[in-house]
Design a protein around this motif. Structure first.
Motif, PDB file in Angstrom:
ATOM      1  N   LEU A 280      13.357 -27.583  -4.107  1.00 57.30           N
ATOM      2  CA  LEU A 280      13.966 -26.922  -2.954  1.00 57.30           C
ATOM      3  C   LEU A 280      15.361 -26.384  -3.236  1.00 57.30           C
ATOM      4  CD1 LEU A 280      12.880 -29.414  -0.134  1.00 57.30           C
ATOM      5  CD2 LEU A 280      11.751 -27.311  -0.880  1.00 57.30           C
ATOM      6  N   GLY A 281      15.864 -26.594  -4.454  1.00 60.74           N
ATOM      7  CA  GLY A 281      17.181 -26.087  -4.814  1.00 60.74           C
ATOM      8  C   GLY A 281      18.252 -27.170  -4.820  1.00 60.74           C
ATOM      9  N   LYS A 282      19.401 -26.819  -5.419  1.00 63.06           N
ATOM     10  CA  LYS A 282      20.491 -27.781  -5.566  1.00 63.06           C
ATOM     11  C   LYS A 282      21.050 -28.227  -4.220  1.00 63.06           C
ATOM     12  CE  LYS A 282      22.128 -25.994 -10.039  1.00 63.06           C
ATOM     13  NZ  LYS A 282      23.293 -25.404 -10.760  1.00 63.06           N
ATOM     14  N   ALA A 283      21.287 -27.244  -3.343  1.00 61.81           N
ATOM     15  CA  ALA A 283      21.856 -27.583  -2.033  1.00 61.81           C
ATOM     16  C   ALA A 283      20.928 -28.516  -1.255  1.00 61.81           C
ATOM     17  CB  ALA A 283      22.121 -26.308  -1.227  1.00 61.81           C
ATOM     18  N   SER A 284      19.639 -28.247  -1.309  1.00 59.52           N
ATOM     19  CA  SER A 284      18.673 -29.103  -0.612  1.00 59.52           C
ATOM     20  C   SER A 284      18.613 -30.486  -1.228  1.00 59.52           C
ATOM     21  CB  SER A 284      17.289 -28.454  -0.636  1.00 59.52           C
ATOM     22  OG  SER A 284      17.285 -27.246   0.094  1.00 59.52           O
ATOM     23  N   TYR A 285      18.807 -30.559  -2.545  1.00 61.90           N
ATOM     24  CA  TYR A 285      18.826 -31.861  -3.223  1.00 61.90           C
ATOM     25  C   TYR A 285      19.960 -32.724  -2.666  1.00 61.90           C
ATOM     26  CZ  TYR A 285      19.377 -35.268  -7.020  1.00 61.90           C
ATOM     27  OH  TYR A 285      19.499 -36.422  -7.753  1.00 61.90           O
ATOM     28  N   VAL A 286      21.151 -32.127  -2.590  1.00 61.08           N
ATOM     29  CA  VAL A 286      22.310 -32.859  -2.086  1.00 61.08           C
ATOM     30  C   VAL A 286      22.122 -33.227  -0.621  1.00 61.08           C
ATOM     31  CG1 VAL A 286      24.786 -32.740  -1.615  1.00 61.08           C
ATOM     32  CG2 VAL A 286      23.877 -31.792  -3.743  1.00 61.08           C
ATOM     33  N   MET A 287      21.656 -32.284   0.181  1.00 58.76           N
ATOM     34  CA  MET A 287      21.482 -32.544   1.605  1.00 58.76           C
ATOM     35  C   MET A 287      20.402 -33.589   1.864  1.00 58.76           C
ATOM     36  SD  MET A 287      23.814 -30.893   3.024  1.00 58.76           S
ATOM     37  CE  MET A 287      23.354 -31.211   4.719  1.00 58.76           C
ATOM     38  N   THR A 288      19.365 -33.594   1.034  1.00 56.96           N
ATOM     39  CA  THR A 288      18.320 -34.612   1.182  1.00 56.96           C
ATOM     40  C   THR A 288      18.897 -36.004   0.980  1.00 56.96           C
ATOM     41  OG1 THR A 288      16.568 -33.104   0.447  1.00 56.96           O
ATOM     42  CG2 THR A 288      16.125 -35.465   0.283  1.00 56.96           C
ATOM     43  N   LEU A 289      19.725 -36.167  -0.052  1.00 56.95           N
ATOM     44  CA  LEU A 289      20.331 -37.469  -0.325  1.00 56.95           C
ATOM     45  C   LEU A 289      21.335 -37.852   0.763  1.00 56.95           C
ATOM     46  CD1 LEU A 289      20.920 -37.231  -4.188  1.00 56.95           C
ATOM     47  CD2 LEU A 289      19.099 -38.438  -2.981  1.00 56.95           C
ATOM     48  N   VAL A 290      22.152 -36.881   1.188  1.00 60.07           N
ATOM     49  CA  VAL A 290      23.168 -37.179   2.200  1.00 60.07           C
ATOM     50  C   VAL A 290      22.523 -37.595   3.518  1.00 60.07           C
ATOM     51  CG1 VAL A 290      24.965 -36.158   3.656  1.00 60.07           C
ATOM     52  CG2 VAL A 290      24.954 -35.718   1.192  1.00 60.07           C
ATOM     53  N   TRP A 291      21.529 -36.836   3.963  1.00 57.90           N
ATOM     54  CA  TRP A 291      20.909 -37.158   5.249  1.00 57.90           C
ATOM     55  C   TRP A 291      20.036 -38.406   5.172  1.00 57.90           C
ATOM     56  CZ3 TRP A 291      22.673 -35.790   9.641  1.00 57.90           C
ATOM     57  CH2 TRP A 291      23.371 -34.593   9.775  1.00 57.90           C
ATOM     58  N   THR A 292      19.506 -38.697   3.997  1.00 56.40           N
ATOM     59  CA  THR A 292      18.792 -39.972   3.842  1.00 56.40           C
ATOM     60  C   THR A 292      19.747 -41.131   4.025  1.00 56.40           C
ATOM     61  OG1 THR A 292      17.239 -38.954   2.278  1.00 56.40           O
ATOM     62  CG2 THR A 292      17.345 -41.347   2.307  1.00 56.40           C
ATOM     63  N   ALA A 293      20.944 -41.016   3.426  1.00 56.68           N
ATOM     64  CA  ALA A 293      21.952 -42.063   3.574  1.00 56.68           C
ATOM     65  C   ALA A 293      22.381 -42.218   5.025  1.00 56.68           C
ATOM     66  CB  ALA A 293      23.159 -41.744   2.690  1.00 56.68           C
ATOM     67  N   VAL A 294      22.586 -41.100   5.715  1.00 57.96           N
ATOM     68  CA  VAL A 294      22.997 -41.153   7.116  1.00 57.96           C
ATOM     69  C   VAL A 294      21.908 -41.800   7.974  1.00 57.96           C
ATOM     70  CG1 VAL A 294      23.522 -39.757   9.150  1.00 57.96           C
ATOM     71  CG2 VAL A 294      24.559 -39.181   6.953  1.00 57.96           C
ATOM     72  N   CYS A 295      20.660 -41.449   7.728  1.00 62.78           N
ATOM     73  CA  CYS A 295      19.552 -42.010   8.515  1.00 62.78           C
ATOM     74  C   CYS A 295      19.406 -43.510   8.283  1.00 62.78           C
ATOM     75  CB  CYS A 295      18.252 -41.286   8.175  1.00 62.78           C
ATOM     76  SG  CYS A 295      18.164 -39.600   8.796  1.00 62.78           S
ATOM     77  N   TRP A 296      19.572 -43.938   7.039  1.00 61.63           N
ATOM     78  CA  TRP A 296      19.509 -45.379   6.779  1.00 61.63           C
ATOM     79  C   TRP A 296      20.673 -46.104   7.452  1.00 61.63           C
ATOM     80  CZ3 TRP A 296      15.295 -47.565   6.044  1.00 61.63           C
ATOM     81  CH2 TRP A 296      14.326 -47.112   5.141  1.00 61.63           C
ATOM     82  N   GLN A 297      21.818 -45.443   7.544  1.00 62.65           N
ATOM     83  CA  GLN A 297      22.950 -46.059   8.223  1.00 62.65           C
ATOM     84  C   GLN A 297      22.687 -46.190   9.721  1.00 62.65           C
ATOM     85  OE1 GLN A 297      25.632 -47.366   6.600  1.00 62.65           O
ATOM     86  NE2 GLN A 297      26.018 -48.259   8.616  1.00 62.65           N
TER      87      GLN A 297
END
Length: 395
Positions: A280-297
């Motif tokens: 999905l691209g570099k930006a999507s890679y970063v956003m996937t990780l960031v939003w996964t962290a936020v959701c787990w929080q």
């Protein structure tokens, strides 16, 4: 220990209420409709956090692996590394918290070595089961992963029974069985091709995923029980600051341990290549990780809130209730096939959830009736009588 100390952890005071001047005794909370209403609002909010956070984070974790991610340490880091979003709230609670000796009725402050030991143990547990869950999600189909994850409910019930004297009634046992069966049914669904590719075809990979998820379930069940024990027997204070501390310090320890594993294992060297190859691209890679962290929080906030307000077992029941939601959402998000077993699993999950709530409704009704039928209501009696009105009171 007095009689109140031996009660199961169904009785919880308000997190926010103690600091806002709301009723602070059981008798006052039973007779105060506003306190009861505010309690239900808080618990409902925490339930929404648990279900929404867990569902979104699991789907994003699946997306990470499906689109080219393969770092188990990175997947583990996003599970416990979202705590920095709470730092402003942590600073605010530090600034506004009164001195420990400002209230003559407050308990003695816990020594720094004991707090350090408690947060370190919880942090190591978080790091451990985060890594194991990541390995399980890497090698197992989502349906099988959900099935094994449901075992955390049984482990939590077992630990709560021995450590926190959790009362297991017929309705609670019925709830545990139904919620576990609802997830067991998911394993009989035919996995999609995407799930099959993620799980791997070898028996070795399946065994690794199976054992990792079972180990993670044991660790998670133990963590919830120890968190409740920490609230009840260690800090023994009902303040919002205590909740924020638990949401910040243990995850910080866990994140440090996972980062050490990321660099120690050498996986950090492949992060750049993994980002380049993400579909999905570099930006999507970063956003996937960031939003996964936020959701787990968000999920963690809900879990700790439910432990504080009700019990660790109730928190785990809500988490298990949310497990069948993931396949349902996968139908919309990933176009997974919706089979009859998934529908049945959802029905059983709702049934089990209602069964657990009904038990607490019975406790609430019996305790309220006992209160109002007693001579003079005992509202002006001693503190000991007020604190032992019954088990599992919902206010």
């Amino acid at each position: 220990m007095g009689e109140a100390d031996q009660q199961p952890a169904g009785l919880k005071l308000s997190v926010m209420g103690l600091e806002a001047g709301e009723p602070t005794t059981v008798a006052e909370m039973v007779t105060d409709p506003r306190a009861r209403r505010m309690w239900w609002i808080r618990v409902s909010m925490y339930i929404a956090f648990v279900i929404a956070g867990q569902s979104a984070a699991t789907l994003l974790g699946r997306l990470y692996y499906a689109k080219g991610g393969n770092s188990k340490w990175m997947a583990s880091l996003v599970e416990c590394g979202g705590f920095p979003v709470l730092i402003p709230l942590y600073i605010l609670t530090k600034k506004n918290s009164p001195p420990a000796n400002s209230n003559s009725n407050s308990t003695s402050p816990v020594s720094l070595p004991i707090l350090t030991l408690a947060y370190t143990v919880m942090g190591i547990l978080i790091a451990g089961f985060s890594l194991l869950y990541s390995v399980g999600l890497m090698y197992l189909p989502v349906s099988t992963y959900s099935l094994i994850s449901a075992s955390q409910l049984g482990f939590n019930a077992l630990f709560s029974f021995f450590i926190n004297s959790q009362k297991i009634t017929a309705y609670i046992l019925n709830s545990l069985v139904l919620l576990t069966l609802s997830s067991i049914l998911l394993v009989f669904e035919n996995p999609s091709s995407a799930e099959s590719s993620q799980s791997g075809s070898s028996r070795r990979n399946f065994a690794i995923g199976f054992l990792s998820t079972v180990g993670a379930s044991v660790g998670y069940g133990l963590l919830l029980t120890l968190t409740e024990f920490f609230f009840e027997k260690v800090v023994r204070r009902r303040t919002f600051k205590v909740v924020v501390d638990v949401l910040v310090y243990p995850p910080a320890v866990a994140s440090a341990a996972v980062v050490a594993g990321l660099f120690g294992s050498g996986e950090w060297k492949g992060i750049g290549k993994e980002m380049e190859g993400f579909e999905l691209g570099k930006a999507s890679y970063v956003m996937t990780l960031v939003w996964t962290a936020v959701c787990w929080q968000v999920f963690s906030i809900g879990c700790v809130g439910l432990i504080f307000e009700v019990s660790s077992l109730f928190s785990n029941v809500i988490g298990t209730f949310g497990l069948p939601v993931v396949p349902i959402l996968a139908v919309v998000t990933f176009r997974d096939e919706m089979g009859g077993l998934k529908v049945i699993a959802m029905v059983l999950a709702v049934w089990g959830f209602v069964s657990y709530l009904y038990q607490h409704y019975l406790d609430d009704r019996d305790d309220s009736r006992s209160k109002f039928e007693s001579d003079g209501g005992r509202s002006s009696g001693g503190g000991d009588d007020q604190e032992t009105l019954g088990d599992g009171l919902l206010v």
